[in-house]
Design an enzyme around this catalytic site. Sequence first.
Site, mmCIF file in Angstrom:
data_model
loop_
_atom_site.group_PDB
_atom_site.id
_atom_site.type_symbol
_atom_site.label_atom_id
_atom_site.label_comp_id
_atom_site.label_asym_id
_atom_site.label_seq_id
_atom_site.Cartn_x
_atom_site.Cartn_y
_atom_site.Cartn_z
ATOM 1 N N GLU A 1 0.821 -1.225 0.000
ATOM 2 C CA GLU A 1 0.000 0.000 0.000
ATOM 3 C C GLU A 1 0.848 1.265 0.000
ATOM 4 O O GLU A 1 0.563 2.222 -0.718
ATOM 5 C CB GLU A 1 -0.942 0.014 1.214
ATOM 6 C CG GLU A 1 -2.148 -0.918 1.097
ATOM 7 C CD GLU A 1 -1.844 -2.365 1.438
ATOM 8 O OE1 GLU A 1 -0.669 -2.666 1.762
ATOM 9 O OE2 GLU A 1 -2.752 -3.198 1.381
ATOM 10 N N HIS B 1 -11.348 -4.101 10.086
ATOM 11 C CA HIS B 1 -11.913 -3.872 8.748
ATOM 12 C C HIS B 1 -13.121 -2.946 8.787
ATOM 13 O O HIS B 1 -13.944 -2.985 7.883
ATOM 14 C CB HIS B 1 -12.330 -5.206 8.114
ATOM 15 C CG HIS B 1 -11.228 -5.935 7.426
ATOM 16 N ND1 HIS B 1 -10.093 -6.367 8.063
ATOM 17 C CD2 HIS B 1 -11.073 -6.322 6.123
ATOM 18 C CE1 HIS B 1 -9.310 -7.000 7.195
ATOM 19 N NE2 HIS B 1 -9.882 -6.973 6.024
HETATM 20 C C1 LIG Z 1 -2.667 -4.598 4.461
HETATM 21 C C2 LIG Z 1 -3.770 -5.321 3.801
HETATM 22 N N1 LIG Z 1 -3.996 -5.135 2.494
HETATM 23 C C3 LIG Z 1 -5.003 -5.784 1.860
HETATM 24 C C4 LIG Z 1 -5.821 -6.642 2.554
HETATM 25 C C5 LIG Z 1 -6.957 -7.385 1.861
HETATM 26 N N2 LIG Z 1 -6.594 -8.795 1.708
HETATM 27 C C6 LIG Z 1 -7.009 -9.728 2.573
HETATM 28 S S1 LIG Z 1 -6.400 -11.248 2.214
HETATM 29 C C7 LIG Z 1 -5.551 -10.667 0.902
HETATM 30 C C8 LIG Z 1 -4.696 -11.605 0.098
HETATM 31 C C9 LIG Z 1 -3.512 -12.063 0.868
HETATM 32 O O1 LIG Z 1 -2.794 -13.021 0.162
HETATM 33 P P1 LIG Z 1 -1.738 -13.963 0.862
HETATM 34 O O2 LIG Z 1 -0.845 -13.161 1.719
HETATM 35 O O3 LIG Z 1 -1.097 -14.760 -0.206
HETATM 36 O O4 LIG Z 1 -2.579 -14.912 1.826
HETATM 37 P P2 LIG Z 1 -3.747 -15.913 1.442
HETATM 38 O O5 LIG Z 1 -5.036 -15.138 1.539
HETATM 39 O O6 LIG Z 1 -3.475 -16.459 0.095
HETATM 40 O O7 LIG Z 1 -3.717 -16.961 2.499
HETATM 41 C C10 LIG Z 1 -5.775 -9.315 0.734
HETATM 42 C C11 LIG Z 1 -5.212 -8.515 -0.357
HETATM 43 C C12 LIG Z 1 -5.574 -6.779 3.934
HETATM 44 N N3 LIG Z 1 -6.349 -7.563 4.690
HETATM 45 N N4 LIG Z 1 -4.550 -6.136 4.523
#
Ligand SMILES: Cc1ncc(C[n+]2csc(CCOP(=O)(O)OP(=O)(O)O)c2C)c(N)n1
Lengths: 328, 328, 323, 323
Positions: free
Chosen positions: C60, C129
């Site tokens: 971000e 959130h």
């Molecule tokens: C700082 C932040 N940015 C965006 C999000 C929204 N978000 C939630 S899960 C996710 C994907 C995360 O991917 P990964 O780290 O690969 O974990 P996975 O969900 O695949 O287990 C996103 C973008 C968030 N929760 N926190």
Amino acid sequence: MSLSVPYPAEFARQLLLDMLRIRYLEERAAELYGEGKIRGFLHLYIGQEAIAVGVLHALASDDAVVATYREHGHALLKGVPMRAIVAEMYGCREGCSRGRGGSMHLFDAKTRFFGGNAIVGGSLPLAVGLALAERMRDGKRLTACFFGEGALAEGAAAESLNLAALWRLPVLFCCENNLYAMGTSLARSQAQTDLCAKVHAFKVPARSVDGMDVVAVHEATRAALGQMQAGCGPCFLEFRTYRFRARSMADPEPCRDKAEVEAWKKRGPIHTYGAQLEAQGLLDEAGRRALEAEAAAEVEAAVAFAEAGSLEPVEDLLRDVYASDWTQ
Amino acid sequence: MSLSVPYPAEFARQLLLDMLRIRYLEERAAELYGEGKIRGFLHLYIGQEAIAVGVLHALASDDAVVATYREHGHALLKGVPMRAIVAEMYGCREGCSRGRGGSMHLFDAKTRFFGGNAIVGGSLPLAVGLALAERMRDGKRLTACFFGEGALAEGAAAESLNLAALWRLPVLFCCENNLYAMGTSLARSQAQTDLCAKVHAFKVPARSVDGMDVVAVHEATRAALGQMQAGCGPCFLEFRTYRFRARSMADPEPCRDKAEVEAWKKRGPIHTYGAQLEAQGLLDEAGRRALEAEAAAEVEAAVAFAEAGSLEPVEDLLRDVYASDWTQ
Amino acid sequence: MSRVSYREALRQGLREALCRDPQVFLMGEDVGRYGGIHAVSRGLLEEFGERRIRDTPLSELSFVAAGIGAALGGMRPIVEVMTANFSLLALDPLMNTAATLRHMSGGQFSVPLVLRIATGAGRQLAAQHSHSLEGWYAHIPGLKILVPATLEDARGMLWPALQDPDPVLIFEHGALYDLEGELDERAVVDIHSARVRRVGSDLTLVAYGGTLGKALAAAERLAGEGISAEVLDLRVLHPLDDAAIMASVCKTRRLLVVDEGWRSGSLAAEIIARVVERDFHELHAPPARVCSLEVPIPYARHLEEAALPQVPGIVAAARGLLS
Amino acid sequence: MSRVSYREALRQGLREALCRDPQVFLMGEDVGRYGGIHAVSRGLLEEFGERRIRDTPLSELSFVAAGIGAALGGMRPIVEVMTANFSLLALDPLMNTAATLRHMSGGQFSVPLVLRIATGAGRQLAAQHSHSLEGWYAHIPGLKILVPATLEDARGMLWPALQDPDPVLIFEHGALYDLEGELDERAVVDIHSARVRRVGSDLTLVAYGGTLGKALAAAERLAGEGISAEVLDLRVLHPLDDAAIMASVCKTRRLLVVDEGWRSGSLAAEIIARVVERDFHELHAPPARVCSLEVPIPYARHLEEAALPQVPGIVAAARGLLS
Ligand SMILES: Cc1ncc(C[n+]2csc(CCOP(=O)(O)OP(=O)(O)O)c2C)c(N)n1
Ligand SMILES: Cc1ncc(C[n+]2csc(CCOP(=O)(O)OP(=O)(O)O)c2C)c(N)n1
Ligand SMILES: [Mg+2]
Ligand SMILES: [Mg+2]
């Protein structure tokens, strides 16, 4: 796939049982989400169970764990009662966070389960701090944190790896590489797709492990913990895995290829491990049915517990903003 | 140290002259700080001049540059008039930022000098964005950003390296490794002290260069720019260098070893390069004196200009908070 | 006129901007293949291609700062930050660079950046959130803060925001995406004025974003009790449209601000302060506010509802002003 | 009693805490060898060693978050963030974790973290080094915000902050470090109340941190004109000591808040709103505030001075309330 399961029958079966416990819990949670009993975001772990089971069985019960929003399995294996997890998803006072946290914020001080963190990348520096405290208190307990491969693009991850390496803190960084962050594949979000190479450059020892193989996960974790206990600082484990369901129950599945999903499902950690146990004679069909029944029964009991749960009184809403009460 | 200076006499002398211009400007600024004419923070570049000179002479005049709070030299070499720099330090309306920025916030739209950024690590993602814009506009101009080795511990740096590599953006990352971030040595702030190894792991080509040797700096930069023009994405150059003065005029010098400072001073970029020019017959003593005199005269003219400067009227204070005026 | 959702109205605004100006592009986490976490940008990748609909890594701070750089470099970036909660990671470049650059450079640089950020609670997403931070961001000079609460604004605020040479943050309330209604595509939308959404004479309800609908519902109920509430939609939180606030309060002589932000340091406090600083003796009753309770927003539905401004609370507070 | 600077008083507080409790430690950028950018921790490394005086890399987000983790893990960390400007990089862990953890875990976890942050303008450090953000942070439930403006508070707030099981942010105003005076080492310092620093009857000047000295100077001048100003030092910005504010304003019936934060969304607005919500008819004049102009703080001295609250402006505003 490990060639053979090197464990006594009881432990070998326990691993299978625990994967089943997570799987059944989550399948039921998905149903309950469909029924509107569980709300908010619900991130399922189905397909990745071998990781929580393999890692958590290697940790000591008083080691600290910090996880993500996709943490039902980690909480359960850390020892949070399943009924407290389901009650939490129901928003009940009997939940492990009194119903205030929901699926993304399971907490349990007793078992040193520090959440449940819905900020991507948030678990890493928290774990660094927990490990620092333990070191300063001359304790021997270790700290593990979980996160997805997507989190490795966050600045917080880089800073935390550096801090842990610099101060040689015993943090086990567990990266569950399920290839996608929401809809974005690793190759489209990180120039360096060899995560171990990236992490290694921070002077954190790193190893890639088959995350679909509970034995491989467990053995790699034990080896890493051994190194950490010897005072070598942090370790990073990349677990290659896959989510079998869409990212969150609230979201669709627009980005992943059906064939890719199916190919990975063939490698599902539960049925492959179950087959291996049967092949090795550590489990027969009746034994497997018994484990399945045990897991299913636990889930049903947990759901019944949550169904019978109560709501925190609204008068208590302002409790615990601060330790001492505060009237607004 | 480069074996010989491979440039025509005029250009070879220009490099020396430009290092002298920075050096004399800064020595004078230090005096003026002592007199209270310049205030706030004043970060001196003395000792590191070969880097700004070597890099900026390799860039085209319409390439974009983003620097740090230690940016007098970069601004000057980018083409910001010295008098506008000194006037800025005086807080005068004739300054390159109307006196609003001071030493840490030199700006010049005309020469595409985008500052002057007092947030450690702030220059990197800004440069990524400038390069992205240029790419999207089908332009060929490159973007360079400068930062210290300390900035590489910031999450912003890791994120920016990844972004530039992922999108193959032509950003030249110029890391001026002067071994200390304020009082903290590299080895005490980063587990990985081989900065190129760290950066390389992000899939950004990286090379370490003697930052005390203006020829080495210039040649390495030209090579990197050549690669970038070929569309290979970003490059990272580590310039090994040293600050000869304390970190900021406002601060003492409690952390660096006197002997270390002296040893580096022996390798000072100006006298070693001057000696080399003389040895090669590209410069005689009279010629050197002439360059020194030219630099000194420019500095004195700049100071005189600033001394004669005026203050922005207080009524204009609220101008430029937004593009259109806003009454509070 | 056509029947659309708030989400679709936003998407229309995006499509129009992308069509009208080749320098406009959209970037953010999952805005492309995934169609955006709130499905606002669904279909845009197919229509406009990867060059202009850019998925970013989870970074971000840097993709927002890169948006600033791209704006400096002559583009008109629209950067989507999934939610206000994550925008905290990007506050440094927003406050220290985007908001300061024009002024501290002596007017040399413009940062024509548009940020789209989902905000607010109400969907049981719990403490990390659910922040409503738009009122809080309105503290920062150099930024403009917009809060579209209607379909017209959802569609129409984007284009003038892109024309604005300064950084503009558009906060979309998460609970509004599914809102449906008739969209007047010819509506002309400005980004500097507040707007009276319901005319009344007994008191002024000031609301914005996620609370506008609640204020209007409260006004409707109050009308049933014979109380005539005027509802003012702020639309722009920074700089505030003082004249519109004063005009309404001077007419009704009673002020109630409805604000989803936490009470202490809320934008509601700012509005009350502005009114009493100027119009103190004109008021018939002390000004009042209905804000969120000062608590991390909990998951459980009944607790979340209790933490946020709700229609009955607004009605009760309004009655209080008239008794 | 001894004659010391604000900086030395802070250092005394640190030394005492480090001596009293082995779980207390200090970490931050350059707090060790360098002695801290503001020279507050000079000498502590030599006295307490590297284990307890920890230099960190330039990684604000992560060392603040690590402080949260260390607090969870049973330590009592004091984390120094060089200035409020850089603290923006750490807002995510502060708002999303430190402030929420106790509540969202159902009361299971405490985060006994103390942050020390230099704040404020006045030293010609320009737009990226001059923010006064303490009033803005006071919006966040779950955090406590302290602003020592006297030597006693500089020394004495730290220990009760460390005893507090919740995260406490202590904002030290950069212009105060060199302030000298007599320090009463036996002073008992609490961290929940505001304090009347000068008794008066005609109006209440509410101030804190960097503006307390200016408010006191203004009160002195006003006294010369026959106007008796009471000066209330807020000391704690969150949760606010409502009772003390109300008590003073009920007595003087006139309120002027002096706040170095930018005007819109300032803490001053919150204080005005609280007062008029409750005590509206008691006031003899509209409440007023003297805040910073809404502008990135410029380098040039005359411009910086014009942007910040100054004694003449406070005096003029006070006179305005009485005319
Ligand atoms: C700082 C932040 N940015 C965006 C999000 C929204 N978000 C939630 S899960 C996710 C994907 C995360 O991917 P990964 O780290 O690969 O974990 P996975 O969900 O695949 O287990 C996103 C973008 C968030 N929760 N926190
Ligand atoms: C985000 C941030 N943190 C801290 C500071 C204070 N600070 C200014 S310069 C500096 C040291 C930076 O070191 P390095 O990056 O090596 O650059 P150098 O000063 O050596 O050129 C620090 C800590 C800052 N300006 N910004
Ligand atoms: Mg993933
Ligand atoms: Mg350095």
